[in-house]
Scaffold this motif. Structure first.
Motif, PDB file in Angstrom:
ATOM      1  N   PRO A  22       0.825  -1.204   0.000  1.00 17.34           N
ATOM      2  CA  PRO A  22       0.000   0.000   0.000  1.00 17.34           C
ATOM      3  C   PRO A  22       0.868   1.265   0.000  1.00 17.34           C
ATOM      4  O   PRO A  22       1.946   1.289   0.605  1.00 17.34           O
ATOM      5  CB  PRO A  22      -0.795  -0.106   1.306  1.00 17.34           C
ATOM      6  N   VAL A  23       0.398   2.280  -0.706  1.00 19.42           N
ATOM      7  CA  VAL A  23       1.115   3.558  -0.792  1.00 19.42           C
ATOM      8  C   VAL A  23       0.173   4.661  -0.319  1.00 19.42           C
ATOM      9  O   VAL A  23      -0.976   4.749  -0.756  1.00 19.42           O
ATOM     10  CB  VAL A  23       1.597   3.846  -2.224  1.00 19.42           C
ATOM     11  N   GLU A  24       0.682   5.499   0.558  1.00 16.50           N
ATOM     12  CA  GLU A  24      -0.106   6.600   1.115  1.00 16.50           C
ATOM     13  C   GLU A  24       0.561   7.928   0.774  1.00 16.50           C
ATOM     14  O   GLU A  24       1.784   8.056   0.865  1.00 16.50           O
ATOM     15  CB  GLU A  24      -0.203   6.445   2.632  1.00 16.50           C
ATOM     16  N   LEU A  25      -0.233   8.899   0.388  1.00 14.54           N
ATOM     17  CA  LEU A  25       0.273  10.234   0.086  1.00 14.54           C
ATOM     18  C   LEU A  25       0.230  11.106   1.336  1.00 14.54           C
ATOM     19  O   LEU A  25      -0.795  11.191   2.010  1.00 14.54           O
ATOM     20  CB  LEU A  25      -0.575  10.867  -1.019  1.00 14.54           C
ATOM     21  N   VAL A  26       1.356  11.757   1.621  1.00 14.46           N
ATOM     22  CA  VAL A  26       1.429  12.731   2.706  1.00 14.46           C
ATOM     23  C   VAL A  26       1.872  14.056   2.102  1.00 14.46           C
ATOM     24  O   VAL A  26       2.943  14.136   1.486  1.00 14.46           O
ATOM     25  CB  VAL A  26       2.429  12.291   3.801  1.00 14.46           C
ATOM     26  N   GLU A  27       1.046  15.063   2.240  1.00 10.06           N
ATOM     27  CA  GLU A  27       1.374  16.386   1.719  1.00 10.06           C
ATOM     28  C   GLU A  27       1.906  17.242   2.868  1.00 10.06           C
ATOM     29  O   GLU A  27       1.246  17.393   3.893  1.00 10.06           O
ATOM     30  CB  GLU A  27       0.140  17.022   1.085  1.00 10.06           C
ATOM     31  N   ILE A  28       3.112  17.792   2.694  1.00  7.84           N
ATOM     32  CA  ILE A  28       3.759  18.470   3.817  1.00  7.84           C
ATOM     33  C   ILE A  28       3.898  19.979   3.590  1.00  7.84           C
ATOM     34  O   ILE A  28       4.726  20.627   4.230  1.00  7.84           O
ATOM     35  CB  ILE A  28       5.125  17.834   4.126  1.00  7.84           C
ATOM     36  N   THR A  60       6.581  29.029  -5.582  1.00  4.23           N
ATOM     37  CA  THR A  60       6.257  28.235  -4.402  1.00  4.23           C
ATOM     38  C   THR A  60       5.571  26.964  -4.869  1.00  4.23           C
ATOM     39  O   THR A  60       4.580  27.035  -5.603  1.00  4.23           O
ATOM     40  CB  THR A  60       5.345  29.019  -3.444  1.00  4.23           C
ATOM     41  N   TYR A  61       6.083  25.813  -4.436  1.00  4.30           N
ATOM     42  CA  TYR A  61       5.652  24.533  -4.997  1.00  4.30           C
ATOM     43  C   TYR A  61       5.328  23.526  -3.895  1.00  4.30           C
ATOM     44  O   TYR A  61       6.024  23.475  -2.871  1.00  4.30           O
ATOM     45  CB  TYR A  61       6.749  23.956  -5.893  1.00  4.30           C
ATOM     46  N   PRO A  62       4.292  22.698  -4.119  1.00  6.29           N
ATOM     47  CA  PRO A  62       3.941  21.689  -3.112  1.00  6.29           C
ATOM     48  C   PRO A  62       4.973  20.563  -3.043  1.00  6.29           C
ATOM     49  O   PRO A  62       5.585  20.200  -4.054  1.00  6.29           O
ATOM     50  CB  PRO A  62       2.584  21.162  -3.597  1.00  6.29           C
ATOM     51  N   VAL A  63       5.139  20.049  -1.840  1.00  2.05           N
ATOM     52  CA  VAL A  63       6.009  18.897  -1.598  1.00  2.05           C
ATOM     53  C   VAL A  63       5.134  17.737  -1.134  1.00  2.05           C
ATOM     54  O   VAL A  63       4.359  17.869  -0.189  1.00  2.05           O
ATOM     55  CB  VAL A  63       7.078  19.208  -0.538  1.00  2.05           C
ATOM     56  N   LYS A  64       5.262  16.608  -1.839  1.00  2.00           N
ATOM     57  CA  LYS A  64       4.446  15.437  -1.555  1.00  2.00           C
ATOM     58  C   LYS A  64       5.341  14.233  -1.284  1.00  2.00           C
ATOM     59  O   LYS A  64       6.338  14.037  -1.974  1.00  2.00           O
ATOM     60  CB  LYS A  64       3.509  15.146  -2.729  1.00  2.00           C
ATOM     61  N   ILE A  65       4.964  13.463  -0.281  1.00  2.00           N
ATOM     62  CA  ILE A  65       5.708  12.269   0.090  1.00  2.00           C
ATOM     63  C   ILE A  65       4.828  11.046  -0.165  1.00  2.00           C
ATOM     64  O   ILE A  65       3.657  11.023   0.219  1.00  2.00           O
ATOM     65  CB  ILE A  65       6.113  12.289   1.575  1.00  2.00           C
ATOM     66  N   TYR A  66       5.400  10.040  -0.788  1.00  2.00           N
ATOM     67  CA  TYR A  66       4.691   8.790  -1.045  1.00  2.00           C
ATOM     68  C   TYR A  66       5.278   7.722  -0.125  1.00  2.00           C
ATOM     69  O   TYR A  66       6.456   7.375  -0.223  1.00  2.00           O
ATOM     70  CB  TYR A  66       4.804   8.414  -2.522  1.00  2.00           C
ATOM     71  N   VAL A  67       4.441   7.264   0.795  1.00  2.00           N
ATOM     72  CA  VAL A  67       4.873   6.388   1.874  1.00  2.00           C
ATOM     73  C   VAL A  67       4.489   4.947   1.557  1.00  2.00           C
ATOM     74  O   VAL A  67       3.309   4.641   1.334  1.00  2.00           O
ATOM     75  CB  VAL A  67       4.230   6.811   3.215  1.00  2.00           C
ATOM     76  N   ALA A  68       5.479   4.087   1.527  1.00  2.00           N
ATOM     77  CA  ALA A  68       5.236   2.649   1.348  1.00  2.00           C
ATOM     78  C   ALA A  68       4.953   2.037   2.718  1.00  2.00           C
ATOM     79  O   ALA A  68       5.789   2.128   3.620  1.00  2.00           O
ATOM     80  CB  ALA A  68       6.453   1.991   0.714  1.00  2.00           C
ATOM     81  N   ARG A  76       7.630   3.447   5.245  1.00  2.58           N
ATOM     82  CA  ARG A  76       8.905   3.894   4.710  1.00  2.58           C
ATOM     83  C   ARG A  76       8.662   4.930   3.624  1.00  2.58           C
ATOM     84  O   ARG A  76       7.871   4.698   2.706  1.00  2.58           O
ATOM     85  CB  ARG A  76       9.696   2.709   4.132  1.00  2.58           C
ATOM     86  N   TYR A  77       9.343   6.062   3.733  1.00  3.11           N
ATOM     87  CA  TYR A  77       9.189   7.109   2.734  1.00  3.11           C
ATOM     88  C   TYR A  77       9.886   6.653   1.456  1.00  3.11           C
ATOM     89  O   TYR A  77      11.110   6.517   1.420  1.00  3.11           O
ATOM     90  CB  TYR A  77       9.780   8.419   3.241  1.00  3.11           C
ATOM     91  N   PRO A 167       5.464   7.849  22.913  1.00  9.34           N
ATOM     92  CA  PRO A 167       6.855   8.322  23.030  1.00  9.34           C
ATOM     93  C   PRO A 167       7.773   7.757  21.958  1.00  9.34           C
ATOM     94  O   PRO A 167       8.866   8.283  21.734  1.00  9.34           O
ATOM     95  CB  PRO A 167       7.266   7.831  24.424  1.00  9.34           C
ATOM     96  N   GLN A 168       7.339   6.694  21.272  1.00  2.00           N
ATOM     97  CA  GLN A 168       8.138   6.109  20.200  1.00  2.00           C
ATOM     98  C   GLN A 168       7.825   6.703  18.830  1.00  2.00           C
ATOM     99  O   GLN A 168       8.498   6.372  17.845  1.00  2.00           O
ATOM    100  CB  GLN A 168       7.926   4.587  20.156  1.00  2.00           C
ATOM    101  N   ASP A 169       6.809   7.556  18.763  1.00  2.00           N
ATOM    102  CA  ASP A 169       6.459   8.221  17.507  1.00  2.00           C
ATOM    103  C   ASP A 169       7.127   9.590  17.505  1.00  2.00           C
ATOM    104  O   ASP A 169       6.637  10.553  18.080  1.00  2.00           O
ATOM    105  CB  ASP A 169       4.938   8.358  17.379  1.00  2.00           C
ATOM    106  N   TYR A 170       8.284   9.663  16.846  1.00  2.00           N
ATOM    107  CA  TYR A 170       9.099  10.873  16.884  1.00  2.00           C
ATOM    108  C   TYR A 170       8.719  11.877  15.805  1.00  2.00           C
ATOM    109  O   TYR A 170       9.187  13.018  15.821  1.00  2.00           O
ATOM    110  CB  TYR A 170      10.573  10.505  16.732  1.00  2.00           C
ATOM    111  N   GLY A 171       7.850  11.461  14.860  1.00  2.00           N
ATOM    112  CA  GLY A 171       7.534  12.301  13.715  1.00  2.00           C
ATOM    113  C   GLY A 171       8.518  12.071  12.590  1.00  2.00           C
ATOM    114  O   GLY A 171       9.711  11.827  12.827  1.00  2.00           O
ATOM    115  N   ASP A 172       8.027  12.115  11.356  1.00  2.00           N
ATOM    116  CA  ASP A 172       8.846  11.743  10.201  1.00  2.00           C
ATOM    117  C   ASP A 172       9.164  12.895   9.262  1.00  2.00           C
ATOM    118  O   ASP A 172       9.915  12.717   8.307  1.00  2.00           O
ATOM    119  CB  ASP A 172       8.138  10.641   9.400  1.00  2.00           C
ATOM    120  N   TRP A 173       8.595  14.072   9.495  1.00  2.00           N
ATOM    121  CA  TRP A 173       8.848  15.183   8.584  1.00  2.00           C
ATOM    122  C   TRP A 173       8.608  16.514   9.278  1.00  2.00           C
ATOM    123  O   TRP A 173       7.886  16.579  10.270  1.00  2.00           O
ATOM    124  CB  TRP A 173       7.952  15.100   7.344  1.00  2.00           C
ATOM    125  N   ILE A 174       9.225  17.546   8.734  1.00  2.00           N
ATOM    126  CA  ILE A 174       8.901  18.914   9.118  1.00  2.00           C
ATOM    127  C   ILE A 174       9.010  19.808   7.881  1.00  2.00           C
ATOM    128  O   ILE A 174       9.728  19.498   6.934  1.00  2.00           O
ATOM    129  CB  ILE A 174       9.805  19.487  10.230  1.00  2.00           C
TER     130      ILE A 174
END
Length: 225
Positions: A22-28, A60-68, A76-77, A167-174
């Motif tokens: 499965p692939v999930e889109l994350v827009e940051i 100014t352009y959108p940044v999109k991450i495709y997460v496996a 996994r990004y 506490p184990q979820d540190y976040g994956d992007w900023i």
């Protein structure tokens, strides 16, 4: 001479499942690129500020991450995309810097990439890189014994964690706004971690650039084509 990726990233962009994963889109959010000169790097292991040789139109352009969403290794990004237009790319051409010596690319699938040593990749404009260098210098002066990730960025990443109470979820992007500036840097998890990763320009049927992608070598690997 063009060096073209083995992969068609449209397969990832246009499907919710790739190779059974499965692939999930994350827009940051958006990247501000006033100079049109883009740097791809590990923003916490920032050894130089050499931009890619191809310039884009300032904007100014959108940044999109495709997460496996892998079965064995969790989320996994797989691909990060700086989306420059909504047109569909027909091919993916290796993004080079002026100091890259293409004569070193001997075998099919060889590439120049950027090194990752802190588990992160990122996009930034050249102007942002200059400001970021000053930001890091100021931090080190104020915190000579400090660690910029532990003492600053960890809290920023935590703001984007899926479960704030875990506490184990540190976040994956900023999407980090540089202080007192309209410039920003996007930072995100790099596939399976440290390594060397390539970036490719998406080129449409008219020869125009549609996107810049970082391939974190999670999906569509050469031996799986």
């Amino acid at each position: 001479m063009e060096f073209v990726s083995h992969a068609d990233y449209n397969i990832i962009f246009e499907n919710k499942e790739v190779q059974g994963t499965p692939v999930e889109l994350v827009e940051i959010g958006y990247l501000n690129a006033p100079s049109g000169e883009i740097i791809v790097c590990d923003p916490l292991v920032f050894h130089d500020i050499v931009p890619l040789s191809r310039k884009i139109n300032p904007g100014t352009y959108p940044v999109k991450i495709y997460v496996a969403k892998t079965e064995d290794a969790g989320d996994r990004y797989a691909v990060a995309k700086l989306e420059l237009s909504n047109k569909r790319a027909e091919k993916w051409v290796l993004a080079l810097r002026n100091d890259d010596d293409v004569s070193e690319l001997k075998e099919k699938g060889d590439f120049f990439g950027f090194p990752v040593d802190a588990g992160l990749g990122g996009f930034m404009d050249y102007n942002a890189a200059l400001q970021y260098d000053k930001f890091i210098e100021a931090f080190v002066q104020k915190n000579p014994e400090g660690n910029i990730y532990d003492d600053f960025f960890a809290a920023e990443f935590k703001k984007n964690s899926v479960d704030q109470n875990d506490p184990q979820d540190y976040g994956d992007w900023i999407n980090f706004q540089l202080p007192d500036s309209d410039l920003n840097i996007t930072m995100f998890q790099s596939g399976y971690g440290d390594g060397v990763y390539p970036a490719y320009w998406g080129i449409d049927k008219d020869g125009q650039v549609t996107s810049l992608v970082i391939d974190f070598l999670v999906l569509l690997l050469p031996d799986e084509q």
